[in-house]
Motif scaffolding. Structure first.
Motif, PDB file in Angstrom:
ATOM      1  N   ILE A  21     -14.881  -0.396 -16.890  1.00 16.68           N
ATOM      2  CA  ILE A  21     -13.917  -0.487 -15.790  1.00 16.68           C
ATOM      3  C   ILE A  21     -13.953   0.818 -15.011  1.00 16.68           C
ATOM      4  CG2 ILE A  21     -11.501  -0.789 -15.144  1.00 16.68           C
ATOM      5  CD1 ILE A  21     -11.066  -2.214 -17.822  1.00 16.68           C
ATOM      6  N   GLY A  22     -14.049   0.717 -13.685  1.00 14.45           N
ATOM      7  CA  GLY A  22     -13.980   1.895 -12.834  1.00 14.45           C
ATOM      8  C   GLY A  22     -12.985   1.670 -11.715  1.00 14.45           C
ATOM      9  N   VAL A  23     -12.209   2.677 -11.377  1.00 15.84           N
ATOM     10  CA  VAL A  23     -11.152   2.521 -10.374  1.00 15.84           C
ATOM     11  C   VAL A  23     -11.106   3.713  -9.420  1.00 15.84           C
ATOM     12  CG1 VAL A  23      -9.676   1.035 -11.783  1.00 15.84           C
ATOM     13  CG2 VAL A  23      -9.439   3.508 -11.957  1.00 15.84           C
ATOM     14  N   THR A  24     -10.823   3.418  -8.173  1.00 17.09           N
ATOM     15  CA  THR A  24     -10.475   4.419  -7.162  1.00 17.09           C
ATOM     16  C   THR A  24      -9.256   3.849  -6.459  1.00 17.09           C
ATOM     17  OG1 THR A  24     -12.823   4.938  -6.851  1.00 17.09           O
ATOM     18  CG2 THR A  24     -11.303   5.738  -5.182  1.00 17.09           C
ATOM     19  N   THR A  25      -8.066   4.187  -6.927  1.00 13.99           N
ATOM     20  CA  THR A  25      -6.840   3.546  -6.464  1.00 13.99           C
ATOM     21  C   THR A  25      -5.712   4.551  -6.292  1.00 13.99           C
ATOM     22  OG1 THR A  25      -5.806   3.132  -8.624  1.00 13.99           O
ATOM     23  CG2 THR A  25      -7.498   1.551  -7.898  1.00 13.99           C
ATOM     24  N   PRO A  26      -4.620   4.139  -5.636  1.00  8.68           N
ATOM     25  CA  PRO A  26      -3.449   5.008  -5.557  1.00  8.68           C
ATOM     26  C   PRO A  26      -2.862   5.335  -6.932  1.00  8.68           C
ATOM     27  CG  PRO A  26      -3.324   3.286  -3.903  1.00  8.68           C
ATOM     28  CD  PRO A  26      -4.461   2.922  -4.806  1.00  8.68           C
ATOM     29  N   ALA A  27      -3.129   4.480  -7.929  1.00  7.43           N
ATOM     30  CA  ALA A  27      -2.617   4.709  -9.283  1.00  7.43           C
ATOM     31  C   ALA A  27      -3.500   5.646 -10.084  1.00  7.43           C
ATOM     32  CB  ALA A  27      -2.479   3.380 -10.023  1.00  7.43           C
ATOM     33  N   GLY A  28      -4.623   6.045  -9.517  1.00  7.50           N
ATOM     34  CA  GLY A  28      -5.525   6.953 -10.212  1.00  7.50           C
ATOM     35  C   GLY A  28      -6.968   6.693  -9.856  1.00  7.50           C
ATOM     36  N   CYS A  29      -7.755   7.762  -9.910  1.00  5.79           N
ATOM     37  CA  CYS A  29      -9.183   7.647  -9.632  1.00  5.79           C
ATOM     38  C   CYS A  29     -10.007   7.766 -10.900  1.00  5.79           C
ATOM     39  CB  CYS A  29      -9.610   8.701  -8.618  1.00  5.79           C
ATOM     40  SG  CYS A  29      -8.939   8.409  -6.962  1.00  5.79           S
ATOM     41  N   ASP A  30      -9.361   7.722 -12.040  1.00  5.37           N
ATOM     42  CA  ASP A  30     -10.058   7.596 -13.306  1.00  5.37           C
ATOM     43  C   ASP A  30      -9.260   6.633 -14.171  1.00  5.37           C
ATOM     44  OD1 ASP A  30      -8.310   9.126 -15.394  1.00  5.37           O
ATOM     45  OD2 ASP A  30      -8.509  10.550 -13.734  1.00  5.37           O
ATOM     46  N   LEU A  31      -9.913   6.039 -15.154  1.00 10.09           N
ATOM     47  CA  LEU A  31      -9.288   4.948 -15.901  1.00 10.09           C
ATOM     48  C   LEU A  31      -8.079   5.413 -16.701  1.00 10.09           C
ATOM     49  CD1 LEU A  31      -9.408   1.961 -16.536  1.00 10.09           C
ATOM     50  CD2 LEU A  31     -11.008   2.477 -18.400  1.00 10.09           C
ATOM     51  N   ALA A  32      -8.121   6.610 -17.250  1.00  7.34           N
ATOM     52  CA  ALA A  32      -6.999   7.096 -18.062  1.00  7.34           C
ATOM     53  C   ALA A  32      -5.735   7.241 -17.221  1.00  7.34           C
ATOM     54  CB  ALA A  32      -7.365   8.432 -18.714  1.00  7.34           C
ATOM     55  N   GLU A  33      -5.864   7.853 -16.040  1.00  7.54           N
ATOM     56  CA  GLU A  33      -4.700   8.017 -15.167  1.00  7.54           C
ATOM     57  C   GLU A  33      -4.202   6.664 -14.663  1.00  7.54           C
ATOM     58  OE1 GLU A  33      -3.331  10.294 -11.033  1.00  7.54           O
ATOM     59  OE2 GLU A  33      -5.434  10.326 -11.663  1.00  7.54           O
ATOM     60  N   PHE A  34      -5.126   5.801 -14.304  1.00  6.15           N
ATOM     61  CA  PHE A  34      -4.778   4.461 -13.842  1.00  6.15           C
ATOM     62  C   PHE A  34      -3.990   3.718 -14.913  1.00  6.15           C
ATOM     63  CE2 PHE A  34      -5.943  -0.091 -13.543  1.00  6.15           C
ATOM     64  CZ  PHE A  34      -5.622  -0.374 -12.222  1.00  6.15           C
ATOM     65  N   THR A  35      -4.465   3.741 -16.137  1.00  6.70           N
ATOM     66  CA  THR A  35      -3.792   3.045 -17.241  1.00  6.70           C
ATOM     67  C   THR A  35      -2.394   3.588 -17.463  1.00  6.70           C
ATOM     68  OG1 THR A  35      -5.943   2.667 -18.311  1.00  6.70           O
ATOM     69  CG2 THR A  35      -3.979   2.401 -19.676  1.00  6.70           C
ATOM     70  N   ALA A  36      -2.274   4.913 -17.472  1.00  2.00           N
ATOM     71  CA  ALA A  36      -0.972   5.538 -17.703  1.00  2.00           C
ATOM     72  C   ALA A  36       0.012   5.192 -16.595  1.00  2.00           C
ATOM     73  CB  ALA A  36      -1.139   7.051 -17.818  1.00  2.00           C
ATOM     74  N   THR A  37      -0.443   5.219 -15.342  1.00  2.00           N
ATOM     75  CA  THR A  37       0.436   4.919 -14.213  1.00  2.00           C
ATOM     76  C   THR A  37       0.901   3.471 -14.244  1.00  2.00           C
ATOM     77  OG1 THR A  37      -0.727   6.566 -12.870  1.00  2.00           O
ATOM     78  CG2 THR A  37       0.629   4.969 -11.692  1.00  2.00           C
ATOM     79  N   VAL A  38      -0.024   2.563 -14.522  1.00  2.00           N
ATOM     80  CA  VAL A  38       0.311   1.136 -14.562  1.00  2.00           C
ATOM     81  C   VAL A  38       1.262   0.835 -15.710  1.00  2.00           C
ATOM     82  CG1 VAL A  38      -0.658  -1.143 -15.019  1.00  2.00           C
ATOM     83  CG2 VAL A  38      -1.759   0.359 -13.361  1.00  2.00           C
ATOM     84  N   LEU A  39       1.000   1.374 -16.891  1.00  3.86           N
ATOM     85  CA  LEU A  39       1.865   1.098 -18.039  1.00  3.86           C
ATOM     86  C   LEU A  39       3.244   1.731 -17.884  1.00  3.86           C
ATOM     87  CD1 LEU A  39      -0.581   1.382 -21.089  1.00  3.86           C
ATOM     88  CD2 LEU A  39       0.412  -0.689 -20.092  1.00  3.86           C
ATOM     89  N   ALA A  40       3.316   2.820 -17.126  1.00  6.29           N
ATOM     90  CA  ALA A  40       4.613   3.456 -16.870  1.00  6.29           C
ATOM     91  C   ALA A  40       5.390   2.713 -15.781  1.00  6.29           C
ATOM     92  CB  ALA A  40       4.422   4.909 -16.466  1.00  6.29           C
ATOM     93  N   GLY A  41       4.714   1.816 -15.061  1.00  5.91           N
ATOM     94  CA  GLY A  41       5.372   1.136 -13.951  1.00  5.91           C
ATOM     95  C   GLY A  41       5.816   2.103 -12.875  1.00  5.91           C
ATOM     96  N   ARG A  42       4.969   3.085 -12.596  1.00  8.41           N
ATOM     97  CA  ARG A  42       5.325   4.146 -11.656  1.00  8.41           C
ATOM     98  C   ARG A  42       4.800   3.818 -10.266  1.00  8.41           C
ATOM     99  NH1 ARG A  42       3.604   7.925 -14.511  1.00  8.41           N
ATOM    100  NH2 ARG A  42       1.614   8.454 -13.545  1.00  8.41           N
ATOM    101  N   ALA A  43       5.696   3.607  -9.319  1.00 12.70           N
ATOM    102  CA  ALA A  43       5.306   3.291  -7.951  1.00 12.70           C
ATOM    103  C   ALA A  43       4.621   4.494  -7.310  1.00 12.70           C
ATOM    104  CB  ALA A  43       6.523   2.888  -7.131  1.00 12.70           C
ATOM    105  N   THR A  44       3.592   4.235  -6.510  1.00 14.38           N
ATOM    106  CA  THR A  44       2.821   5.314  -5.896  1.00 14.38           C
ATOM    107  C   THR A  44       3.002   5.391  -4.382  1.00 14.38           C
ATOM    108  OG1 THR A  44       0.879   3.873  -5.715  1.00 14.38           O
ATOM    109  CG2 THR A  44       1.075   5.192  -7.721  1.00 14.38           C
ATOM    110  N   ALA A  45       3.934   4.628  -3.834  1.00 14.38           N
ATOM    111  CA  ALA A  45       4.163   4.642  -2.387  1.00 14.38           C
ATOM    112  C   ALA A  45       4.720   5.991  -1.941  1.00 14.38           C
ATOM    113  CB  ALA A  45       5.121   3.528  -1.989  1.00 14.38           C
ATOM    114  N   GLY A  46       4.337   6.404  -0.745  1.00 12.45           N
ATOM    115  CA  GLY A  46       4.832   7.648  -0.176  1.00 12.45           C
ATOM    116  C   GLY A  46       4.584   7.672   1.316  1.00 12.45           C
ATOM    117  N   PRO A  47       5.067   8.690   2.014  1.00 16.05           N
ATOM    118  CA  PRO A  47       4.851   8.801   3.458  1.00 16.05           C
ATOM    119  C   PRO A  47       3.354   8.815   3.780  1.00 16.05           C
ATOM    120  CG  PRO A  47       6.505  10.374   2.721  1.00 16.05           C
ATOM    121  CD  PRO A  47       5.891   9.800   1.491  1.00 16.05           C
TER     122      PRO A  47
END
Length: 423
Positions: A21-47
């Motif tokens: 799995i590879g990701v380049t997303t607002p939730a993270g650009c590596d799988l570990a950060e992406f997984t942590a952000t998604v499991l935390a349910g942390r919204a990434t919206a901003g200005p």
């Protein structure tokens, strides 16, 4: 497990494993950060920082941050690739690395990439250059910057692969459709390795933000961006624009088993349908979405009772969430399994949304945890009957996951991931 069962599924088809799995997303650009952000349910919206949003009704979005294309691309390569193609290349290379970079015949290695808009950002900038400064100021790279298949082409050139290369554009269903295309390449025996996913970045341009604002698709909660995306909730008023890319490494299950690869999940089945109702609005009955889910279950040789959770399309729009609720209630005989929507975390990635959400579904299957729906607070009256996961992850164990994506034009796509039997 017998050798035949290692090779074929219950329908006699070559089994397909997700090994990277590879990701380049607002939730993270590596799988570990992406997984942590998604499991935390942390919204990434901003200005919005990509451009000046002054004058727009919506001035926030889910932007990719921490993106380091220089780790993958030379300066010359970056100048020749639109942002959407850069996102795709980086996510695809990360997926391959996560799979352990299996050695495969380049002629039997393929690419399947989805995108709604391709290089629309480059198109807009070059159109303005032509208008304001004359045709002599248009870049000679314009054509290759904007064509949707440039993302897959860059991946193929970087890896030196010579197998099939497919580009899919079915609006917001592009991600699942591209992955289904990749699955077909493996199942049919044409490829022993496929990088399948999707990418989009053009939604985060002033032109496209203005267009989506004009169609009343976006939330206007500029004073409450953290909960602006609130799938299936009271007060939802539209989705939050996002951008990014996600890719999966797909290979025959027996190949993955033979090399001792980690298998996140197995692609059990998928299906597509079309509303043929309206260019922007879903058929309010949800009947063709229900049919699509039923057909995916049939393709996977599973029953509704087998599904452990649903990664819903859940865009946080009044019409979309209500329609999907009706469809889920019909498909699951009034009692759907736990439901989550990843768009509360990373927004709507347009054509890439389905691919990023299948990545979440693969993690759900692998970890036995359903991520919470960021922004969800109180279940809306028109979404009653759903068990929406919120607050914290829900343990379900290793069970099949259904992931839904629906796009403009009435495109409906569903895919089912199952725990890998026999690993």
């Amino acid at each position: 497990m017998t050798r035949a069962r290692q090779l074929l599924d219950s329908r006699g088809r070559r089994r397909v494993a997700i090994t990277g799995i590879g990701v380049t997303t607002p939730a993270g650009c590596d799988l570990a950060e992406f997984t942590a952000t998604v499991l935390a349910g942390r919204a990434t919206a901003g200005p919005i920082t990509r451009f000046d949003p002054a004058g727009l009704p919506t001035r926030f979005a889910c932007e990719v941050s921490g993106f380091r294309p220089d780790r993958y691309l030379s300066g010359k390569e970056r100048r020749r690739a639109d942002r959407f193609a850069q996102y795709a290349l980086c996510a695809a290379l990360d997926a391959l690395a996560d799979a352990g970079t299996p050695a495969r015949d380049p002629v039997r290695s393929g690419i399947a990439c989805g995108s709604s808009f391709g290089g629309a950002d480059s198109y807009t900038r070059q159109a303005l250059a032509c208008r304001d400064r004359g045709p002599g100021e248009v870049s000679p790279l314009t054509t290759t910057l904007l064509i949707p298949n440039s993302a897959a082409a860059f991946i193929g050139m970087k890896l030196g692969w010579h197998g099939p290369s497919a580009t899919v554009s079915t609006a917001c269903a592009s991600g699942i459709d591209a992955i289904s295309t990749g699955v077909g390449l493996v199942r049919d025996g044409r490829c022993d390795l496929v990088l399948a996913g999707a990418t989009d970045s053009a939604g985060l341009t002033r032109l496209m933000m203005a267009a989506f604002c004009q169609s009343d698709a976006l939330s206007t909660r500029n004073d409450d961006v953290a909960t602006a995306s609130r799938p299936f909730s009271v007060g939802r008023d539209g989705y939050v624009m996002g951008e990014g890319s996600a890719f999966l490494a797909l290979e025959p299950f027996d190949h993955a088993l033979a090399r001792g690869a980690r298998v996140y999940a197995e692609i059990a089945g998928s299906a597509q349908s079309t509303d043929s109702y309206h260019l922007t609005a879903p058929n309010p009955t949800g009947k063709w979405v229900t049919a699509c889910m039923n057909n995916a279950l049939d393709d996977a040789a599973l029953t509704p009772a087998d599904i452990g959770s649903v990664n819903a399309h859940g865009p946080s729009t009044p019409l979309g969430d209500a329609m999907e609720t009706r469809a889920l209630l019909a498909a699951f005989d009034g009692a759907p399994p736990p439901v989550t929507s990843s768009k509360g975390v990373f927004g709507h990635l347009m054509g890439a949304s389905g691919a990023a959400e299948v990545a979440v579904a693969a993690l759900t299957t692998h970890l036995g945890l359903v991520p919470p729906t960021a922004g969800h607070a109180e279940l809306a009256a028109d979404c009653q009957g759903l068990d929406v996961v919120s607050g914290e992850p829900r343990e379900t164990g290793a069970r099949p996951v259904l992931s839904n994506s629906f796009g403009l034009g009435g495109q409906n796509s569903c895919i089912i991931l199952s725990p890998p039997e026999g690993t």
